[in-house]
Enzyme design. Structure first.
Site, PDB file in Angstrom:
ATOM      1  N   LYS A 164       1.337  -0.928   0.334  1.00 45.43           N
ATOM      2  CA  LYS A 164      -0.318  -0.178  -0.347  1.00 45.43           C
ATOM      3  C   LYS A 164       0.482   1.337  -0.004  1.00 45.43           C
ATOM      4  O   LYS A 164       2.230   1.016   0.370  1.00 45.43           O
ATOM      5  CB  LYS A 164      -0.788   0.107   0.957  1.00 45.43           C
ATOM      6  CG  LYS A 164      -2.029  -0.788   0.439  1.00 45.43           C
ATOM      7  CD  LYS A 164      -3.179  -1.331   1.660  1.00 45.43           C
ATOM      8  CE  LYS A 164      -4.462  -1.696   1.599  1.00 45.43           C
ATOM      9  NZ  LYS A 164      -5.215  -2.249   2.477  1.00 45.43           N
ATOM     10  N   ARG A 171      -3.659 -10.177   4.709  1.00 47.28           N
ATOM     11  CA  ARG A 171      -3.659  -9.832   3.084  1.00 47.28           C
ATOM     12  C   ARG A 171      -2.269 -10.014   2.656  1.00 47.28           C
ATOM     13  O   ARG A 171      -1.855  -8.135   2.886  1.00 47.28           O
ATOM     14  CB  ARG A 171      -5.433  -9.209   3.106  1.00 47.28           C
ATOM     15  CG  ARG A 171      -5.142  -8.775   1.871  1.00 47.28           C
ATOM     16  CD  ARG A 171      -6.978  -7.919   1.383  1.00 47.28           C
ATOM     17  NE  ARG A 171      -7.321  -8.394  -0.273  1.00 47.28           N
ATOM     18  CZ  ARG A 171      -6.296  -7.616  -1.010  1.00 47.28           C
ATOM     19  NH1 ARG A 171      -5.940  -6.575  -0.493  1.00 47.28           N
ATOM     20  NH2 ARG A 171      -6.955  -7.924  -2.322  1.00 47.28           N
TER      21      ARG A 171
HETATM   22  C1  8Y4 Z   1      -0.921  -1.163  -4.425  1.00 49.13           C
HETATM   23  C2  8Y4 Z   1      -1.733  -2.442  -4.078  1.00 49.13           C
HETATM   24  C3  8Y4 Z   1      -1.709   0.353  -3.941  1.00 49.13           C
HETATM   25  C4  8Y4 Z   1      -2.656  -2.295  -3.508  1.00 49.13           C
HETATM   26  C5  8Y4 Z   1      -2.679  -0.242  -3.131  1.00 49.13           C
HETATM   27  C6  8Y4 Z   1      -3.453  -1.323  -2.812  1.00 49.13           C
HETATM   28  C7  8Y4 Z   1      -7.596  -4.372   1.667  1.00 49.13           C
HETATM   29  C8  8Y4 Z   1      -8.776  -4.864   1.052  1.00 49.13           C
HETATM   30  C9  8Y4 Z   1      -8.327  -4.313  -0.661  1.00 49.13           C
HETATM   31  C10 8Y4 Z   1      -7.936  -4.719   3.025  1.00 49.13           C
HETATM   32  C11 8Y4 Z   1      -9.396  -6.172   3.736  1.00 49.13           C
HETATM   33  C12 8Y4 Z   1      -4.850  -2.322  -2.090  1.00 49.13           C
HETATM   34  C13 8Y4 Z   1      -9.845  -5.676  -0.647  1.00 49.13           C
HETATM   35  C14 8Y4 Z   1      -6.881  -1.995  -1.697  1.00 49.13           C
HETATM   36  N1  8Y4 Z   1      -7.377  -3.168   0.839  1.00 49.13           N
HETATM   37  N2  8Y4 Z   1      -9.784  -5.964   1.851  1.00 49.13           N
HETATM   38  N3  8Y4 Z   1      -8.734  -5.224  -0.006  1.00 49.13           N
HETATM   39  N4  8Y4 Z   1      -8.500  -5.568   4.023  1.00 49.13           N
HETATM   40  N5  8Y4 Z   1     -10.326  -6.929   4.499  1.00 49.13           N
HETATM   41  N6  8Y4 Z   1      -4.226  -1.400  -2.630  1.00 49.13           N
HETATM   42  O1  8Y4 Z   1      -6.891  -3.888   3.490  1.00 49.13           O
HETATM   43  O2  8Y4 Z   1      -4.405  -3.812  -1.775  1.00 49.13           O
HETATM   44  S1  8Y4 Z   1      -7.560  -3.188  -2.209  1.00 49.13           S
END
Ligand code: 8Y4
Length: 284
Positions: A229, A263
C-alpha cells in the site's frame, strides 16, 4: 486472579473451519483486465487460476478473489461484469485447492453466486452496508470480513479526518458486528478489519497499527491488509512491486500485535514472516 486466556479463534467459512490459533495469509487474486491480461482488455481465466493455485502452494490459507478495483479513482463495475470475472475463478479454485476461497465484493448478487460456486468467505470493504448485502451474506453461510472505510473509494484519500482514529474505527466495527449479530450471524462467522489506507493518511495508518492490540482485544479475529500500500511507497520511496520487504515487515508487526489474517500479494515471504512472529508471540 489472572484472567483465563481467551479461547482460540476460529472462523466458520461455510463447510470449512479455519483455525486461527496461528496467523494465516490471505493471498490477493485480482481478476481485473489489468491483471493477467492476454495482452489486451481480456482477463485470462487460466492465468488467474494458476496464480491462485500457486499462492495456495506457497501456504495461503485463503485466496481472495476480487473483480472490482477499490483503488482511489477506479471505475465502478456492473454486476454482470463482476460475476463474469469472479465466478469462473471461484469455481475452478474451489476444485483445485483446499484453501478457503474468499470473494472481495460488496454486491449481494456476487455474494450469492460466489457462495453457490464454493466460496467460504465474503471480504466486503463496505462491511455489508449496501442494500441487500447483509441478508445475502447471512444466507450464504460464509464467514464475513467487516472493514472500516471513511468515505467512498473514489474520494476517500482526499482529506481523511478523525478526532480519534482508533476510537472511531472500533466504534464503527462494533456497530457493524452488532448489526450482523442482530440479523442472525453467529460469533464464529465474523472478522474485523481496520481498513488500512481506506480514508486514512500515514499518521492514521501508523496510529491504528500501534493500537492494533485494542482492536484484537474486542475478541473477533482481526484481518489486516497492508501489502504494497501507498504508506509503504512513502516510507521506502518504492513502486508497488518493489514494496515486498516493507510489506513483509508490516505483516510481522501486525501478527505480533495479534492480527489473525494478513492479506498479502507475496504469499511465500509473508507466510515465513508470520511463522516467525507467531513463535515470538506464543506463550505471551
Ligand atoms: C498497491 C497495491 C497500492 C495495493 C494499493 C493497493 C484491503 C482489502 C484491499 C484491506 C480487506 C489495495 C480488497 C487495496 N485492501 N480487503 N482489499 N482489507 N479486508 N491497495 O486492507 O490492496 S484493496
Amino acid at each position: 486472579m489472572p484472567s483465563a486466556p481467551p479461547p482460540a479463534l476460529r472462523l466458520r467459512c461455510a463447510d470449512k473451519t479455519l483455525d486461527l490459533s496461528r496467523p494465516v495469509v490471505m493471498g490477493v487474486l485480482n481478476v481485473t483486465p489489468d491483471s493477467f491480461s492476454d495482452g489486451g482488455r481480456f482477463f485470462s481465466l487460466q492465468a488467474g487460476v494458476e496464480q491462485g493455485v500457486r499462492m495456495a502452494g506457497e501456504g495461503a490459507a485463503i485466496i481472495d478473489v476480487g473483480g472490482e478495483s477499490t483503488r482511489p479513482g477506479a471505475d465502478p463495475v456492473s454486476v454482470a461484469e463482476e460475476l463474469r470475472r469472479v465466478i469462473p475463478v471461484v469455481e475452478r479454485l474451489r476444485a483445485a485447492t483446499a484453501a478457503v476461497i474468499s470473494v472481495d465484493t460488496s454486491k449481494p448478487e456476487v455474494m450469492r453466486a460466489a457462495s453457490a460456486a464454493g466460496a467460504g468467505l465474503i471480504n466486503d470493504v463496505r462491511a455489508l452496508r449496501e442494500p441487500g448485502a447483509l441478508e445475502a451474506a447471512l444466507e450464504s453461510g460464509c464467514a464475513v470480513s467487516l472493514m472500516h472505510m471513511q468515505g467512498e473509494p473514489r474520494t476517500m484519500q482526499v482529506a481523511p479526518v478523525y478526532a480519534d482514529v482508533v476510537r472511531e474505527v472500533r466504534e464503527f466495527l462494533r456497530d457493524r458486528v452488532a448489526a450482523c449479530r442482530a440479523a442472525g450471524f453467529t460469533e464464529e462467522r465474523l472478522a474485523i478489519d481496520p481498513g488500512f489506507g481506506f480514508g486514512k493518511n500515514m499518521a492514521h495508518n501508523l496510529t491504528l497499527l500501534r493500537h492494533l492490540g485494542e482492536l484484537v482485544s474486542d475478541g473477533l479475529p482481526v484481518l489486516v491488509g497492508l501489502s504494497r500500500k501507498s504508506m509503504l511507497g512513502k516510507l521506502t520511496d518504492r513502486a508497488p512491486e518493489e514494496r515486498v520487504y516493507g510489506s513483509v515487515a508490516l505483516a510481522a508487526i501486525a501478527a505480533l500485535k495479534g492480527a489473525c489474517i494478513v492479506r498479502a500479494h507475496d504469499v511465500g515471504a509473508t507466510c515465513d514472516a508470520l511463522k516467525v512472529a507467531a513463535a515470538v508471540r506464543e506463550g505471551s
